[in-house]
Structure formats: structure tokens, C-alpha cells
Design a protein around this motif. Structure first.
Motif, PDB file in Angstrom:
ATOM      1  N   UNK A 105       7.156   2.648   0.824  1.00 45.66           N
ATOM      2  CA  UNK A 105       5.765   2.112   0.007  1.00 45.66           C
ATOM      3  C   UNK A 105       6.182   1.836  -1.453  1.00 45.66           C
ATOM      4  N   UNK A 106       6.548   3.013  -2.023  1.00 45.23           N
ATOM      5  CA  UNK A 106       6.948   2.726  -3.417  1.00 45.23           C
ATOM      6  C   UNK A 106       7.796   1.779  -3.931  1.00 45.23           C
ATOM      7  N   UNK A 107       8.991   1.635  -3.115  1.00 46.41           N
ATOM      8  CA  UNK A 107       9.968   0.756  -3.475  1.00 46.41           C
ATOM      9  C   UNK A 107       9.193  -0.798  -3.250  1.00 46.41           C
ATOM     10  N   UNK A 108       8.406  -1.013  -2.233  1.00 48.28           N
ATOM     11  CA  UNK A 108       7.759  -1.958  -1.807  1.00 48.28           C
ATOM     12  C   UNK A 108       6.575  -2.479  -3.097  1.00 48.28           C
ATOM     13  N   UNK A 109       6.240  -1.440  -3.750  1.00 46.90           N
ATOM     14  CA  UNK A 109       5.239  -1.855  -4.740  1.00 46.90           C
ATOM     15  C   UNK A 109       5.806  -2.384  -5.821  1.00 46.90           C
ATOM     16  N   UNK A 110       6.961  -1.855  -6.343  1.00 49.16           N
ATOM     17  CA  UNK A 110       7.661  -2.529  -7.403  1.00 49.16           C
ATOM     18  C   UNK A 110       7.881  -3.836  -7.077  1.00 49.16           C
ATOM     19  N   UNK A 111       8.680  -4.082  -5.833  1.00 49.43           N
ATOM     20  CA  UNK A 111       9.049  -5.353  -5.349  1.00 49.43           C
ATOM     21  C   UNK A 111       7.864  -6.385  -5.319  1.00 49.43           C
ATOM     22  N   UNK A 112       6.731  -6.112  -4.768  1.00 53.68           N
ATOM     23  CA  UNK A 112       5.827  -7.202  -4.751  1.00 53.68           C
ATOM     24  C   UNK A 112       5.139  -7.248  -6.138  1.00 53.68           C
ATOM     25  N   UNK A 113       4.885  -6.148  -6.904  1.00 49.67           N
ATOM     26  CA  UNK A 113       4.155  -6.291  -8.282  1.00 49.67           C
ATOM     27  C   UNK A 113       5.051  -7.130  -9.184  1.00 49.67           C
ATOM     28  N   UNK A 114       6.304  -6.917  -9.431  1.00 44.91           N
ATOM     29  CA  UNK A 114       7.327  -7.572 -10.060  1.00 44.91           C
ATOM     30  C   UNK A 114       7.245  -9.099  -9.722  1.00 44.91           C
ATOM     31  N   UNK A 115       7.380  -9.293  -8.389  1.00 42.86           N
ATOM     32  CA  UNK A 115       7.619 -10.807  -8.095  1.00 42.86           C
ATOM     33  C   UNK A 115       6.107 -11.535  -8.018  1.00 42.86           C
ATOM     34  N   UNK A 116       5.094 -10.911  -7.937  1.00 41.96           N
ATOM     35  CA  UNK A 116       3.780 -11.541  -8.283  1.00 41.96           C
ATOM     36  C   UNK A 116       3.798 -11.955  -9.746  1.00 41.96           C
ATOM     37  N   UNK A 117       4.164 -11.189 -10.551  1.00 41.85           N
ATOM     38  CA  UNK A 117       4.077 -11.498 -12.075  1.00 41.85           C
ATOM     39  C   UNK A 117       5.330 -12.823 -12.034  1.00 41.85           C
ATOM     40  N   UNK A 131      -4.217  -3.058 -13.960  1.00 40.74           N
ATOM     41  CA  UNK A 131      -3.741  -1.939 -14.844  1.00 40.74           C
ATOM     42  C   UNK A 131      -3.760  -0.794 -14.218  1.00 40.74           C
ATOM     43  N   UNK A 132      -4.373  -0.364 -13.244  1.00 43.11           N
ATOM     44  CA  UNK A 132      -4.148   0.855 -12.803  1.00 43.11           C
ATOM     45  C   UNK A 132      -2.775   0.918 -11.668  1.00 43.11           C
ATOM     46  N   UNK A 133      -2.458  -0.074 -11.304  1.00 49.10           N
ATOM     47  CA  UNK A 133      -1.000  -0.354 -10.758  1.00 49.10           C
ATOM     48  C   UNK A 133       0.079  -0.292 -11.556  1.00 49.10           C
ATOM     49  N   UNK A 134      -0.055  -0.844 -12.393  1.00 51.44           N
ATOM     50  CA  UNK A 134       1.009  -0.865 -13.545  1.00 51.44           C
ATOM     51  C   UNK A 134       1.066   0.641 -14.272  1.00 51.44           C
ATOM     52  N   UNK A 135       0.103   1.228 -14.570  1.00 54.01           N
ATOM     53  CA  UNK A 135       0.246   2.788 -14.995  1.00 54.01           C
ATOM     54  C   UNK A 135       0.863   3.521 -13.757  1.00 54.01           C
ATOM     55  N   UNK A 136       0.506   3.528 -12.807  1.00 57.20           N
ATOM     56  CA  UNK A 136       1.224   4.179 -11.729  1.00 57.20           C
ATOM     57  C   UNK A 136       2.607   3.999 -11.441  1.00 57.20           C
ATOM     58  N   UNK A 141       8.399   5.576 -12.585  1.00 57.70           N
ATOM     59  CA  UNK A 141       9.616   4.372 -12.809  1.00 57.70           C
ATOM     60  C   UNK A 141      10.838   5.444 -12.932  1.00 57.70           C
ATOM     61  N   UNK A 142      10.757   6.763 -13.614  1.00 54.89           N
ATOM     62  CA  UNK A 142      12.091   7.540 -13.561  1.00 54.89           C
ATOM     63  C   UNK A 142      12.617   8.019 -12.402  1.00 54.89           C
ATOM     64  N   UNK A 170       6.573  -2.041 -18.379  1.00 53.28           N
ATOM     65  CA  UNK A 170       7.102  -2.205 -16.924  1.00 53.28           C
ATOM     66  C   UNK A 170       7.967  -3.478 -16.777  1.00 53.28           C
ATOM     67  N   UNK A 171       7.533  -4.486 -17.427  1.00 48.77           N
ATOM     68  CA  UNK A 171       8.271  -5.571 -17.085  1.00 48.77           C
ATOM     69  C   UNK A 171       9.818  -5.457 -17.587  1.00 48.77           C
ATOM     70  N   UNK A 172       9.663  -4.932 -18.941  1.00 48.20           N
ATOM     71  CA  UNK A 172      11.059  -4.673 -19.619  1.00 48.20           C
ATOM     72  C   UNK A 172      11.996  -3.731 -18.972  1.00 48.20           C
ATOM     73  N   UNK A 173      11.572  -2.857 -18.152  1.00 45.78           N
ATOM     74  CA  UNK A 173      12.105  -1.892 -17.405  1.00 45.78           C
ATOM     75  C   UNK A 173      13.107  -2.607 -16.262  1.00 45.78           C
ATOM     76  N   UNK A 174      12.587  -3.607 -16.003  1.00 47.50           N
ATOM     77  CA  UNK A 174      13.237  -4.381 -14.963  1.00 47.50           C
ATOM     78  C   UNK A 174      13.502  -5.752 -15.312  1.00 47.50           C
TER      79      UNK A 174
END
Length: 191
Positions: A105-117, A131-136, A141-142, A170-174
Motif C-alpha cells: 500500500x505504501x509503495x502504491x501510494x507513491x506510485x499513484x500520487x506521483x503519477x497523478x501529479x 497536503x496530508x498525503x504529501x506530508x505522510x 520517504x526515508x 516530495x517531487x524533488x525526491x523522485x
């Protein structure tokens, strides 16, 4: 030993639900945009990105539920949104205590969030991610990116242009570069 229970806002299944909603909204706009539109993923056009989202969503559901891989998904925004609906239905009934489910679920959250952007950039929508999703996702991220070979997974990190903005970090991390702050924002249509 089961993983510790987290506050609801940090629960990976809750994050995946939020990420799938962000992707759903971006796909609504993508359906109204030229499929050949460029994306921040320089090797892909919008059609290729949407198909990747469909495939990633189906794969995430298969990982979370333990189902074997299915056939490759059909192209198109409607199919991608269908897969997102299937994922959200599956997530609602999953146990929250298993490590496989939490990591998936965590990995899928990154995938979907970044591709939504990514889709939002392709469609000209400059709306922000939740914002709450980005902060979480920044908090986790580490665990996801530190010490990981990024080859073929995601781009090398970049310095965030505005470090005070969580989405920029968050975007810069990826390896994604947000548009300049002075670029006009276009309102995103609602479905």
C-alpha cells in the motif's frame, strides 16, 4: 510480530485510498486531453502514462490481495479509472496488520500520487496534491528511497526549488521539477 498501529492519517491503506482519489481526479482531466500530450516523464506521452497507471494499479491490487498477475490492461482513461475502483474496493476489505499489505500500500501510494501529479502537468492542471498525503509520504520517504538503487525505478533526486513547500520536496525526491512559482495556475475541472 505485527507492525505497530499508526495514526489513521499515516496508515498505508489510508494513504493508498487518498492517492487513488488523486489519480482518479487526474484521469478525469486526462480523458479530455490529447493522448499525445507530453508528460514530465520525457520518454512517455499522456497515453503511455495512463496505461502505466492502469498497469501499476492492477499490479498493486494483485500484490495486496495475493492474486496472480492478470492480463495486461487495456489502454485508456476509462480502463485506468476502472482499475482504480477495483483497487479501492479491494483495499476496503484488506487486513491492516500484515507487513505485505502495508508495504504494498505504501509503495502504491507513491506510485499513484506521483503519477497523478505527472498527469496534472500534462493536462495543464496546476492543482495541488492533497497536503496530508504529501506530508505522510514525506515522513515515510526515508524508508522507501534511502539506500535504494534507483535504476529503472525513479529518477535521481533533485534539489527542491522551494524547500519550504512539502510538495516540492516530495517531487524533488523522485526527480521531478515543479513548475516555476510564477507560472499561472489553471483551475482543475471537477468530474
Amino acid at each position: 510480530m505485527s507492525p505497530p498501529r499508526l495514526p489513521h492519517r499515516l496508515d498505508p491503506l489510508n494513504l493508498l485510498d487518498q492517492a487513488s482519489k488523486a489519480a482518479w481526479m487526474s484521469l478525469h482531466r486526462a480523458a479530455l486531453t490529447d493522448p499525445q500530450a507530453p508528460t514530465p516523464c520525457t520518454r512517455w506521452n499522456l497515453s503511455t502514462l495512463v496505461r502505466h497507471i492502469t498497469d501499476s494499479t492492477a499490479s498493486t491490487r494483485e500484490i495486496l490481495t495475493g492474486l496472480p498477475p492478470g492480463r495486461p490492461p487495456e489502454p485508456g482513461c476509462a480502463r485506468a479509472r476502472h482499475e482504480l475502483s477495483r483497487l479501492r474496493t479491494a483495499v476496503a476489505g484488506l487486513p491492516r496488520e500484515t507487513a505485505r499489505v502495508r508495504w504494498g500500500a505504501l509503495l502504491g501510494s507513491y506510485e499513484l500520487t506521483l503519477h497523478a501529479w505527472d498527469v496534472n502537468q500534462s493536462t495543464g492542471c496546476r492543482g495541488s496534491l492533497p497536503p496530508t498525503l504529501v506530508e505522510a509520504l514525506l515522513a515515510f520517504a526515508p524508508l522507501v528511497v534511502d539506500g535504494v538503487d534507483r535504476t529503472g525505478l525513479f529518477a535521481a533526486p533533485l534539489p527542491p526549488p522551494r524547500p519550504d513547500r512539502p510538495t516540492d520536496r516530495l517531487l524533488a525526491l523522485f526527480g521531478r521539477q515543479p513548475p516555476p512559482a510564477d507560472r499561472p495556475r489553471q483551475e482543475c475541472p471537477s468530474p
